[in-house]
Write a protein that holds these residues in place. Structure first.
Motif, PDB file in Angstrom:
ATOM      1  N   ASN A  18       0.822  -1.222   0.000  1.00  0.00           N
ATOM      2  CA  ASN A  18       0.000   0.000   0.000  1.00  0.00           C
ATOM      3  C   ASN A  18       0.856   1.274   0.000  1.00  0.00           C
ATOM      4  O   ASN A  18       0.594   2.212   0.737  1.00  0.00           O
ATOM      5  N   GLN A  19       1.903   1.267  -0.840  1.00  0.00           N
ATOM      6  CA  GLN A  19       2.766   2.431  -0.991  1.00  0.00           C
ATOM      7  C   GLN A  19       2.568   3.034  -2.372  1.00  0.00           C
ATOM      8  O   GLN A  19       2.165   2.345  -3.303  1.00  0.00           O
ATOM      9  N   SER A  20       2.913   4.293  -2.484  1.00  0.00           N
ATOM     10  CA  SER A  20       2.825   4.982  -3.766  1.00  0.00           C
ATOM     11  C   SER A  20       4.188   4.947  -4.451  1.00  0.00           C
ATOM     12  O   SER A  20       5.200   5.290  -3.845  1.00  0.00           O
ATOM     13  N   LEU A  21       4.191   4.526  -5.706  1.00  0.00           N
ATOM     14  CA  LEU A  21       5.409   4.510  -6.521  1.00  0.00           C
ATOM     15  C   LEU A  21       5.156   5.361  -7.752  1.00  0.00           C
ATOM     16  O   LEU A  21       4.412   4.974  -8.640  1.00  0.00           O
ATOM     17  N   ASN A  22       5.769   6.537  -7.788  1.00  0.00           N
ATOM     18  CA  ASN A  22       5.682   7.429  -8.941  1.00  0.00           C
ATOM     19  C   ASN A  22       6.801   7.018  -9.899  1.00  0.00           C
ATOM     20  O   ASN A  22       7.979   7.234  -9.615  1.00  0.00           O
ATOM     21  N   LEU A  23       6.445   6.424 -11.024  1.00  0.00           N
ATOM     22  CA  LEU A  23       7.444   5.913 -11.969  1.00  0.00           C
ATOM     23  C   LEU A  23       8.295   7.023 -12.583  1.00  0.00           C
ATOM     24  O   LEU A  23       9.417   6.766 -13.030  1.00  0.00           O
ATOM     25  N   ASP A  24       7.769   8.251 -12.612  1.00  0.00           N
ATOM     26  CA  ASP A  24       8.542   9.375 -13.158  1.00  0.00           C
ATOM     27  C   ASP A  24       9.526   9.943 -12.133  1.00  0.00           C
ATOM     28  O   ASP A  24      10.541  10.524 -12.507  1.00  0.00           O
ATOM     29  N   GLU A  25       9.215   9.801 -10.856  1.00  0.00           N
ATOM     30  CA  GLU A  25      10.078  10.279  -9.768  1.00  0.00           C
ATOM     31  C   GLU A  25      10.071   9.247  -8.650  1.00  0.00           C
ATOM     32  O   GLU A  25       9.452   9.445  -7.606  1.00  0.00           O
ATOM     33  N   PRO A  26      10.786   8.133  -8.848  1.00  0.00           N
ATOM     34  CA  PRO A  26      10.689   7.021  -7.898  1.00  0.00           C
ATOM     35  C   PRO A  26      11.572   7.122  -6.652  1.00  0.00           C
ATOM     36  O   PRO A  26      11.466   6.294  -5.765  1.00  0.00           O
TER      37      PRO A  26
END
Length: 165
Positions: A18-26
């Motif tokens: 349940n974590q957020s992974l921003n592929l553009d700013e990981p």
């Protein structure tokens, strides 16, 4: 990775935890989800830095092909505990003598992850070294070659060097 692009493993891990992974700013995700290389007697940690177009993940140091890895995390407390354990180990090797000076290094990833709480790690180091003062810095990997420790390049490692009087 069982033949999958590394980014797919990280995406699955983000979803499962349940974590957020921003592929553009990981990097914010990566600072809390490190690569642990199973060495058979423990783990060497690697800090993921970025995602390549092919789905591979670039780490701050080498991850040998064919390694068994785990996605690992650490708490603020475990980082502080590790730094304090490094100080205690170094003091033990001094055989009861008070050091004249000390150097303390920790991985820049630890500082970035801890933010303002990094000061509490430094306060713990000073408390244990008192009255000896120390200087140090955050680094990109450290070399530690001490009995009972891994040899070679490390990420996410607190290192203490004491100088006798």
């Amino acid at each position: 990775m069982d033949g999958q692009p590394a980014v797919e493993i990280f995406k699955s891990h983000a979803s499962a935890t349940n974590q957020s992974l921003n592929l553009d700013e990981p990097i914010a995700f990566f600072l809390h989800n490190l690569v642990g290389i199973d060495m058979g007697i423990g783990y060497k940690l690697r800090v993921p830095l970025m995602i390549e177009a092919d789905g591979s993940v670039v780490c701050a140091a080498e991850v040998p092909v064919g390694s068994t890895i785990r996605i690992m995390g650490a708490t603020i407390q475990s980082a502080k505990d590790a730094a304090e354990a490094a100080v205690k180990d170094a003091l033990l090797k001094m055989g009861g003598e008070q050091p004249a000076a000390a150097l303390f290094f920790d991985c820049v990833a630890t500082r970035l992850k801890m933010g303002q709480q990094f000061k509490s790690e430094l306060d713990g180091v000073q408390r244990l070294l008192d009255p000896t003062h120390y200087v140090g810095c955050n680094t990109h990997g450290q070399i530690v070659r001490a009995e009972g420790q891994f040899s070679g390049f490390h990420n996410c490692t607190a290192v203490v060097c004491l100088f006798p009087d």
